[in-house]
Design an enzyme around this catalytic site. Structure first.
Site, PDB file in Angstrom:
ATOM      1  N   SER A 140       0.839  -1.211   0.000  1.00  0.00           N
ATOM      2  CA  SER A 140       0.000   0.000   0.000  1.00  0.00           C
ATOM      3  C   SER A 140       0.869   1.254   0.000  1.00  0.00           C
ATOM      4  O   SER A 140       0.492   2.270  -0.603  1.00  0.00           O
ATOM      5  CB  SER A 140      -0.976   0.006   1.179  1.00  0.00           C
ATOM      6  OG  SER A 140      -0.289   0.112   2.400  1.00  0.00           O
ATOM      7  N   ASN A 141       2.024   1.199   0.653  1.00  0.00           N
ATOM      8  CA  ASN A 141       2.948   2.347   0.569  1.00  0.00           C
ATOM      9  C   ASN A 141       3.494   2.493  -0.843  1.00  0.00           C
ATOM     10  O   ASN A 141       3.613   3.607  -1.352  1.00  0.00           O
ATOM     11  CB  ASN A 141       4.090   2.192   1.573  1.00  0.00           C
ATOM     12  CG  ASN A 141       3.678   2.635   2.962  1.00  0.00           C
ATOM     13  OD1 ASN A 141       3.639   3.825   3.254  1.00  0.00           O
ATOM     14  ND2 ASN A 141       3.339   1.674   3.812  1.00  0.00           N
ATOM     15  N   MET A 172      10.502  -7.135   4.412  1.00  0.00           N
ATOM     16  CA  MET A 172      10.566  -7.803   5.711  1.00  0.00           C
ATOM     17  C   MET A 172      11.868  -8.566   5.956  1.00  0.00           C
ATOM     18  O   MET A 172      11.897  -9.507   6.741  1.00  0.00           O
ATOM     19  CB  MET A 172       9.360  -8.756   5.855  1.00  0.00           C
ATOM     20  CG  MET A 172       8.028  -8.030   5.840  1.00  0.00           C
ATOM     21  SD  MET A 172       7.921  -6.717   7.084  1.00  0.00           S
ATOM     22  CE  MET A 172       7.794  -7.699   8.586  1.00  0.00           C
ATOM     23  N   ILE A 196      16.111  -8.256   6.910  1.00  0.00           N
ATOM     24  CA  ILE A 196      17.179  -7.385   7.402  1.00  0.00           C
ATOM     25  C   ILE A 196      18.305  -7.423   6.380  1.00  0.00           C
ATOM     26  O   ILE A 196      18.778  -8.499   6.006  1.00  0.00           O
ATOM     27  CB  ILE A 196      17.659  -7.884   8.779  1.00  0.00           C
ATOM     28  CG1 ILE A 196      16.516  -7.741   9.781  1.00  0.00           C
ATOM     29  CG2 ILE A 196      18.895  -7.106   9.227  1.00  0.00           C
ATOM     30  CD1 ILE A 196      16.714  -8.515  11.055  1.00  0.00           C
ATOM     31  N   LEU A 197      18.694  -6.246   5.916  1.00  0.00           N
ATOM     32  CA  LEU A 197      19.755  -6.184   4.910  1.00  0.00           C
ATOM     33  C   LEU A 197      21.118  -6.235   5.584  1.00  0.00           C
ATOM     34  O   LEU A 197      21.352  -5.577   6.601  1.00  0.00           O
ATOM     35  CB  LEU A 197      19.617  -4.897   4.089  1.00  0.00           C
ATOM     36  CG  LEU A 197      18.340  -4.818   3.250  1.00  0.00           C
ATOM     37  CD1 LEU A 197      18.209  -3.456   2.598  1.00  0.00           C
ATOM     38  CD2 LEU A 197      18.306  -5.918   2.193  1.00  0.00           C
ATOM     39  N   ASN A 203      13.927   3.612   5.127  1.00  0.00           N
ATOM     40  CA  ASN A 203      12.903   2.642   5.534  1.00  0.00           C
ATOM     41  C   ASN A 203      11.766   3.376   6.225  1.00  0.00           C
ATOM     42  O   ASN A 203      11.957   4.460   6.772  1.00  0.00           O
ATOM     43  CB  ASN A 203      13.524   1.639   6.517  1.00  0.00           C
ATOM     44  CG  ASN A 203      12.540   0.570   6.971  1.00  0.00           C
ATOM     45  OD1 ASN A 203      11.769   0.042   6.164  1.00  0.00           O
ATOM     46  ND2 ASN A 203      12.537   0.259   8.252  1.00  0.00           N
ATOM     47  N   HIS A 228       8.993   2.774   9.278  1.00  0.00           N
ATOM     48  CA  HIS A 228       8.758   1.878  10.425  1.00  0.00           C
ATOM     49  C   HIS A 228       7.507   2.355  11.169  1.00  0.00           C
ATOM     50  O   HIS A 228       7.377   3.539  11.463  1.00  0.00           O
ATOM     51  CB  HIS A 228       9.973   1.899  11.367  1.00  0.00           C
ATOM     52  CG  HIS A 228       9.762   1.040  12.566  1.00  0.00           C
ATOM     53  ND1 HIS A 228       9.900  -0.330  12.520  1.00  0.00           N
ATOM     54  CD2 HIS A 228       9.389   1.341  13.827  1.00  0.00           C
ATOM     55  CE1 HIS A 228       9.622  -0.835  13.721  1.00  0.00           C
ATOM     56  NE2 HIS A 228       9.312   0.159  14.526  1.00  0.00           N
ATOM     57  N   ASP A 286      16.423  -0.442  12.708  1.00  0.00           N
ATOM     58  CA  ASP A 286      15.524   0.646  13.128  1.00  0.00           C
ATOM     59  C   ASP A 286      16.250   1.736  13.919  1.00  0.00           C
ATOM     60  O   ASP A 286      15.652   2.419  14.755  1.00  0.00           O
ATOM     61  CB  ASP A 286      14.337   0.103  13.963  1.00  0.00           C
ATOM     62  CG  ASP A 286      13.473  -0.867  13.167  1.00  0.00           C
ATOM     63  OD1 ASP A 286      13.426  -0.740  11.934  1.00  0.00           O
ATOM     64  OD2 ASP A 286      12.859  -1.755  13.777  1.00  0.00           O
ATOM     65  N   GLU A 336       1.371   7.129   6.779  1.00  0.00           N
ATOM     66  CA  GLU A 336       2.507   6.682   5.954  1.00  0.00           C
ATOM     67  C   GLU A 336       2.296   7.021   4.488  1.00  0.00           C
ATOM     68  O   GLU A 336       3.232   7.429   3.791  1.00  0.00           O
ATOM     69  CB  GLU A 336       2.696   5.167   6.109  1.00  0.00           C
ATOM     70  CG  GLU A 336       3.129   4.772   7.495  1.00  0.00           C
ATOM     71  CD  GLU A 336       3.457   3.296   7.637  1.00  0.00           C
ATOM     72  OE1 GLU A 336       4.233   2.953   8.535  1.00  0.00           O
ATOM     73  OE2 GLU A 336       2.931   2.476   6.851  1.00  0.00           O
TER      74      GLU A 336
HETATM   75  C1  GRF Z   1       4.011  -0.458   6.752  1.00  0.00           C
HETATM   76  O1  GRF Z   1       3.090  -0.183   7.746  1.00  0.00           O
HETATM   77  C2  GRF Z   1       5.411  -0.116   7.180  1.00  0.00           C
HETATM   78  O2  GRF Z   1       5.468   0.780   8.245  1.00  0.00           O
HETATM   79  C3  GRF Z   1       5.989  -1.436   7.625  1.00  0.00           C
HETATM   80  O3  GRF Z   1       5.361  -2.404   6.838  1.00  0.00           O
HETATM   81  C4  GRF Z   1       4.087  -1.933   6.420  1.00  0.00           C
HETATM   82  C5  GRF Z   1       3.992  -2.206   4.951  1.00  0.00           C
HETATM   83  O4  GRF Z   1       2.701  -2.070   4.454  1.00  0.00           O
HETATM   84  N1  GRF Z   1       7.421  -1.414   7.485  1.00  0.00           N
HETATM   85  P1  GRF Z   1       2.421  -2.063   2.894  1.00  0.00           P
HETATM   86  O5  GRF Z   1       3.015  -3.347   2.303  1.00  0.00           O
HETATM   87  O6  GRF Z   1       3.064  -0.848   2.314  1.00  0.00           O
HETATM   88  O7  GRF Z   1       0.931  -2.042   2.772  1.00  0.00           O
END
Ligand code: GRF
Length: 217
Positions: A14-15, A91, A93-94, A108, A110, A146, A175
């Site tokens: 969604s982001n 998801m 860790i790099l 990133n 968070h 983070d 976000e």
């Molecule tokens: C977001 O809420 C972000 O803060 C976290 O993972 C979520 C990803 O959501 N790191 P989406 O895949 O962008 O919907």
């Protein structure tokens, strides 16, 4: 519009969608050059396809080792010639090789007001800790998880009875506004990386954990 953004995802995206939508606006200052997922079934890949953005899937299972996976991932990232690499629900860790190679242009998002609640299950932890507000943080990626420099934050109140799902929804709404704004600031050269820090128009970045309309953005 030559500022190139590469987005890394693992899921819904969604982001990513908010970033794509901002990219499609007539006033856009950046382009989404590539989307890379580490999950073959990530819905975000469909979003990239629908927007006709080059997209790639590199899974850990398809590689012989973690080092091989990171090598493939970095190669694919660099092939997209990014000015900025954006983790949006990625998801994994790099490792230090990727973090070092992309230092200063890897960010990133968070879902908490860092330094509060690094790690997972941030919404429930904020409720359990009786916090009055919660939110989201965009930060530089550093070796410590983070813990890189905070670039921007946006907050929302926690009201009695809010569930983790309610908070997730409210935080994601923030976000979806904040990430495109921050990327735009990079694309416009307002945020630049100098001497190990992101600066705002050449001055130290000031961050306030407050409502989105009151941020510096
Ligand atoms: C977001 O809420 C972000 O803060 C976290 O993972 C979520 C990803 O959501 N790191 P989406 O895949 O962008 O919907």
């Amino acid at each position: 519009m030559s500022f190139r953004v590469t987005v890394l995802i693992s899921g819904n995206g969604s982001n990513l969608q908010a970033i794509i939508d901002a990219n499609l606006a007539t006033t856009a200052t950046f382009m989404v050059a590539s989307v890379i997922s580490d999950q073959a079934n990530a819905y975000g890949l469909q979003r990239a396809a629908a927007a006709e953005i080059p997209h790639h899937c590199i899974t850990r299972a398809g590689c012989t080792s973690k080092a091989h996976f990171e090598q493939q991932l970095l190669k694919t990232i660099l092939e997209s010639q990014p000015d900025l690499v954006v983790l949006a629900g990625f998801m994994r860790i790099l490792g230090p090789t990727i973090v070092t190679a992309l230092r200063g242009r890897l960010i990133n998002i968070h879902p908490s007001l860092l330094p509060k609640f690094p790690g997972l299950k941030t919404h429930q932890r904020a409720i359990d800790a009786d916090e009055r507000q919660h939110g989201t943080t965009i930060h530089l990626v550093a070796e410590n998880i983070d813990a890189g420099q905070i670039i921007a934050q946006a907050a929302c109140p926690i009201t009695p009875g809010d569930t983790a799902t309610d908070l997730q929804h409210n935080v994601q709404r923030l976000e979806h506004k904040l990430y495109p704004q921050v990327i735009t600031n990079f694309a416009r050269g307002i945020f630049t990386y100098q001497n190990g820090k992101i600066t705002c128009e050449g001055k130290p970045l000031k961050i306030h954990s407050c409502e989105i309309q009151n941020t510096l953005l």
